[in-house]
Write an enzyme that holds these catalytic residues in place. Sequence first.
Site, PDB file in Angstrom:
ATOM      1  N   GLU A  82       0.898  -1.153   0.000  1.00 20.16           N
ATOM      2  CA  GLU A  82       0.000   0.000   0.000  1.00 20.16           C
ATOM      3  C   GLU A  82       0.935   1.202   0.000  1.00 20.16           C
ATOM      4  O   GLU A  82       1.849   1.268   0.831  1.00 20.16           O
ATOM      5  CB  GLU A  82      -0.890  -0.004   1.241  1.00 20.16           C
ATOM      6  N   THR A 132      11.420   3.018   0.490  1.00 24.06           N
ATOM      7  CA  THR A 132      11.215   4.449   0.273  1.00 24.06           C
ATOM      8  C   THR A 132      12.127   5.302   1.156  1.00 24.06           C
ATOM      9  O   THR A 132      12.545   4.857   2.231  1.00 24.06           O
ATOM     10  CB  THR A 132       9.740   4.785   0.568  1.00 24.06           C
ATOM     11  N   ASP A 133      12.333   6.544   0.729  1.00 26.00           N
ATOM     12  CA  ASP A 133      13.081   7.478   1.569  1.00 26.00           C
ATOM     13  C   ASP A 133      12.269   7.940   2.779  1.00 26.00           C
ATOM     14  O   ASP A 133      12.823   8.522   3.718  1.00 26.00           O
ATOM     15  CB  ASP A 133      13.549   8.697   0.753  1.00 26.00           C
ATOM     16  N   GLU A 134      10.942   7.696   2.768  1.00 23.50           N
ATOM     17  CA  GLU A 134      10.097   8.205   3.864  1.00 23.50           C
ATOM     18  C   GLU A 134      10.420   7.541   5.201  1.00 23.50           C
ATOM     19  O   GLU A 134      10.028   8.046   6.251  1.00 23.50           O
ATOM     20  CB  GLU A 134       8.615   8.025   3.521  1.00 23.50           C
ATOM     21  N   TYR A 158       2.023   5.090   6.662  1.00 26.12           N
ATOM     22  CA  TYR A 158       2.677   4.448   5.510  1.00 26.12           C
ATOM     23  C   TYR A 158       4.176   4.286   5.765  1.00 26.12           C
ATOM     24  O   TYR A 158       4.737   3.191   5.622  1.00 26.12           O
ATOM     25  CB  TYR A 158       2.443   5.282   4.239  1.00 26.12           C
ATOM     26  N   LYS A 162       6.462   0.848   6.108  1.00 29.22           N
ATOM     27  CA  LYS A 162       7.599   0.524   5.241  1.00 29.22           C
ATOM     28  C   LYS A 162       8.877   0.354   6.078  1.00 29.22           C
ATOM     29  O   LYS A 162       9.690  -0.533   5.821  1.00 29.22           O
ATOM     30  CB  LYS A 162       7.805   1.616   4.182  1.00 29.22           C
TER      31      LYS A 162
HETATM   32  P1  NAD Z   1       1.359   1.296  -6.339  1.00 25.82           P
HETATM   33  O1  NAD Z   1       0.413   1.603  -5.232  1.00 25.82           O
HETATM   34  O2  NAD Z   1       1.205   2.000  -7.636  1.00 25.82           O
HETATM   35  O3  NAD Z   1       1.345  -0.265  -6.651  1.00 25.82           O
HETATM   36  C1  NAD Z   1       1.335  -1.225  -5.644  1.00 25.82           C
HETATM   37  C2  NAD Z   1       0.988  -2.573  -6.271  1.00 25.82           C
HETATM   38  O4  NAD Z   1       1.036  -3.566  -5.243  1.00 25.82           O
HETATM   39  C3  NAD Z   1      -0.410  -2.625  -6.883  1.00 25.82           C
HETATM   40  O5  NAD Z   1      -0.343  -3.237  -8.163  1.00 25.82           O
HETATM   41  C4  NAD Z   1      -1.199  -3.485  -5.909  1.00 25.82           C
HETATM   42  O6  NAD Z   1      -2.247  -4.226  -6.532  1.00 25.82           O
HETATM   43  C5  NAD Z   1      -0.114  -4.395  -5.362  1.00 25.82           C
HETATM   44  N1  NAD Z   1      -0.423  -4.938  -4.020  1.00 25.82           N
HETATM   45  C6  NAD Z   1      -0.872  -4.254  -2.946  1.00 25.82           C
HETATM   46  N2  NAD Z   1      -1.048  -5.104  -1.906  1.00 25.82           N
HETATM   47  C7  NAD Z   1      -0.672  -6.337  -2.340  1.00 25.82           C
HETATM   48  C8  NAD Z   1      -0.603  -7.621  -1.732  1.00 25.82           C
HETATM   49  N3  NAD Z   1      -0.960  -7.802  -0.456  1.00 25.82           N
HETATM   50  N4  NAD Z   1      -0.159  -8.647  -2.468  1.00 25.82           N
HETATM   51  C9  NAD Z   1       0.200  -8.481  -3.776  1.00 25.82           C
HETATM   52  N5  NAD Z   1       0.126  -7.301  -4.402  1.00 25.82           N
HETATM   53  C10 NAD Z   1      -0.291  -6.240  -3.699  1.00 25.82           C
HETATM   54  O7  NAD Z   1       2.809   1.549  -5.726  1.00 25.82           O
HETATM   55  P2  NAD Z   1       4.132   2.084  -6.435  1.00 25.82           P
HETATM   56  O8  NAD Z   1       4.130   3.574  -6.379  1.00 25.82           O
HETATM   57  O9  NAD Z   1       4.312   1.388  -7.727  1.00 25.82           O
HETATM   58  O10 NAD Z   1       5.222   1.586  -5.387  1.00 25.82           O
HETATM   59  C11 NAD Z   1       5.826   0.292  -5.520  1.00 25.82           C
HETATM   60  C12 NAD Z   1       6.799   0.106  -4.373  1.00 25.82           C
HETATM   61  O11 NAD Z   1       7.790   1.131  -4.403  1.00 25.82           O
HETATM   62  C13 NAD Z   1       6.155   0.206  -2.995  1.00 25.82           C
HETATM   63  O12 NAD Z   1       6.765  -0.741  -2.161  1.00 25.82           O
HETATM   64  C14 NAD Z   1       6.481   1.622  -2.535  1.00 25.82           C
HETATM   65  O13 NAD Z   1       6.555   1.679  -1.131  1.00 25.82           O
HETATM   66  C15 NAD Z   1       7.837   1.823  -3.167  1.00 25.82           C
HETATM   67  N6  NAD Z   1       8.206   3.210  -3.490  1.00 25.82           N
HETATM   68  C16 NAD Z   1       7.352   4.015  -4.184  1.00 25.82           C
HETATM   69  C17 NAD Z   1       7.759   5.312  -4.532  1.00 25.82           C
HETATM   70  C18 NAD Z   1       6.872   6.229  -5.339  1.00 25.82           C
HETATM   71  O14 NAD Z   1       7.224   7.407  -5.504  1.00 25.82           O
HETATM   72  N7  NAD Z   1       5.745   5.784  -5.862  1.00 25.82           N
HETATM   73  C19 NAD Z   1       9.031   5.763  -4.162  1.00 25.82           C
HETATM   74  C20 NAD Z   1       9.868   4.909  -3.420  1.00 25.82           C
HETATM   75  C21 NAD Z   1       9.453   3.629  -3.114  1.00 25.82           C
HETATM   76  O1  DAU Z   2       9.232   9.699  -1.132  1.00 25.03           O
HETATM   77  C1  DAU Z   2       8.794   8.504  -1.697  1.00 25.03           C
HETATM   78  C2  DAU Z   2       7.303   8.400  -1.566  1.00 25.03           C
HETATM   79  O2  DAU Z   2       6.746   9.315  -2.515  1.00 25.03           O
HETATM   80  C3  DAU Z   2       6.757   7.002  -1.800  1.00 25.03           C
HETATM   81  O3  DAU Z   2       7.263   6.151  -0.803  1.00 25.03           O
HETATM   82  C4  DAU Z   2       5.233   7.003  -1.771  1.00 25.03           C
HETATM   83  O4  DAU Z   2       4.740   5.708  -2.084  1.00 25.03           O
HETATM   84  C5  DAU Z   2       4.735   7.989  -2.811  1.00 25.03           C
HETATM   85  O5  DAU Z   2       3.331   8.067  -2.779  1.00 25.03           O
HETATM   86  C6  DAU Z   2       5.342   9.372  -2.566  1.00 25.03           C
HETATM   87  O6  DAU Z   2       4.830   9.955  -1.334  1.00 25.03           O
HETATM   88  P1  DAU Z   2       4.436  11.506  -1.214  1.00 25.03           P
HETATM   89  O7  DAU Z   2       3.490  11.668  -0.113  1.00 25.03           O
HETATM   90  O8  DAU Z   2       5.651  12.367  -1.237  1.00 25.03           O
HETATM   91  O9  DAU Z   2       3.720  11.674  -2.672  1.00 25.03           O
HETATM   92  P2  DAU Z   2       2.380  12.430  -3.115  1.00 25.03           P
HETATM   93  O10 DAU Z   2       2.367  12.454  -4.607  1.00 25.03           O
HETATM   94  O11 DAU Z   2       1.183  11.931  -2.400  1.00 25.03           O
HETATM   95  O12 DAU Z   2       2.653  13.919  -2.610  1.00 25.03           O
HETATM   96  C7  DAU Z   2       3.792  14.656  -3.066  1.00 25.03           C
HETATM   97  C8  DAU Z   2       3.782  15.981  -2.328  1.00 25.03           C
HETATM   98  O13 DAU Z   2       2.661  16.757  -2.798  1.00 25.03           O
HETATM   99  C9  DAU Z   2       3.593  15.862  -0.830  1.00 25.03           C
HETATM  100  O14 DAU Z   2       4.351  16.867  -0.165  1.00 25.03           O
HETATM  101  C10 DAU Z   2       2.101  16.105  -0.617  1.00 25.03           C
HETATM  102  C11 DAU Z   2       1.766  17.079  -1.730  1.00 25.03           C
HETATM  103  N1  DAU Z   2       0.387  16.982  -2.282  1.00 25.03           N
HETATM  104  C12 DAU Z   2      -0.089  15.765  -2.641  1.00 25.03           C
HETATM  105  C13 DAU Z   2      -1.357  15.616  -3.138  1.00 25.03           C
HETATM  106  C14 DAU Z   2      -1.898  14.259  -3.522  1.00 25.03           C
HETATM  107  C15 DAU Z   2      -0.361  18.129  -2.433  1.00 25.03           C
HETATM  108  O15 DAU Z   2       0.085  19.269  -2.128  1.00 25.03           O
HETATM  109  N2  DAU Z   2      -1.635  18.002  -2.948  1.00 25.03           N
HETATM  110  C16 DAU Z   2      -2.168  16.789  -3.276  1.00 25.03           C
HETATM  111  O16 DAU Z   2      -3.348  16.741  -3.704  1.00 25.03           O
END
Ligand code: NAD
Ligand code: DAU
Length: 351
Positions: A82, A132-134, A158, A162
Amino acid sequence: MILVTGCAGFIGSNFVHTWLAEHDEPVVNLDQLTYAGNLDNLSSLAKDPRHIFVQGDIGDRALVDKLLAQHKPRAVLNFAAESHVDRSIHGPGDFIQTNVVGTFNLLESVRAYWSALPAAEQAAFRFLHVSTDEVYGTLAPQDPPFAETNPFEPNSPYAASKASSDHLVRAWHHTYGLPVLTTNCSNNYGPFHFPEKLIPLVILNALAGKPLPIYGDGQQVRDWLFVTDHCHAIARVLEAGRVGETYNVGGWNEKANIDVVKTICARLDQLRSRSDGKPYAEQITFVKDRPGHDRRYAIDARKIERELGWKPKETFESGIEKTVQWYLDHPEWVQGVTSGEYRKWIGKQYG
Ligand code: NAD
Ligand code: DAU
């Protein structure tokens, strides 16, 4: 053969495309298809025998045991999670279930499989955890960027889930010897990004004539990385990363949210101007801040560059250009992801 999880989502689907464009090694893709999982992201691979899709939960021990026994992968890459901070604030339960309990169950299945491998295959096996960096918390304006040695100080449900999964992965290496690798990456953007996240939300809201919601004062900073660069980093860590190590991955691209949104507006003004000729930036609307909102993330990506020779290829300007163009070119994909469940979420979060 590699087994990947969560690869119907944003980063995972980009990873599968990138991997199969550059390797012949097949991929088994285990994904539960939650609201964030989307087979449209993989439709161009529907007839490619190198991509085997299985719908299921990483926490389902019986299913994962069966897949490991059947496909005998040389590596497992865990993308499944998630992933949306705002959803974790509304409902943290799913985050604990998948990111913590799910990762635990996956580790246990993999440990049983790995323990029974012949010695040479055991030594070559890898479990790569995508994180993630979070997990590092938040930075003040003058702080140095997050290094791998920074303490974990997660601030959202979240991030805490992680961080927990990262700790489990680390412990399975130290206690059982499982050959693990962990990547901690900054904010990704690019094709197939689900429009609950800032960049795709702003592109689609702008085109639909809707408000562009900026939380708080919009001065929060994120370090943006084009998704294909992240996929290459993961492939490189899998190939040559030192077992038991973590690698930070980032774009050296710190931007305040308001500047990201203004950049998108400016690109859209050029590529598809508003019918009334006014700038999209007029749609910017400041809204209530995210509770516990981290002020700044920034990644020190020198370790992966020094040890593995990885560097991002895209600049923010080239990456955002490609991203905006991709959303303009894929109205059917957009229509598919902005139906039912998505509208419910937007109503709940933005009123
Ligand atoms: P996403 O939410 O787009 O995709 C997550 C996927 O995981 C989905 O396809 C979902 O169906 C699947 N999933 C969820 N629960 C599951 C379960 N119990 N079993 C099997 N599949 C399941 O996420 P994303 O943005 O592609 O992120 C992928 C990974 O990278 C995550 O672990 C996230 O923490 C990490 N990450 C994301 C970002 C970012 O900016 N999006 C940055 C750094 C790390
Ligand atoms: O840093 C890595 C992370 O980046 C990943 O681990 C997460 O899975 C990914 O969702 C992302 O998290 P953020 O919370 O940084 O991403 P998001 O796109 O939700 O938000 C980016 C920034 O923009 C954050 O400071 C919140 C702000 N924001 C976001 C939304 C959705 C707004 O100002 N308005 C918005 O409607």
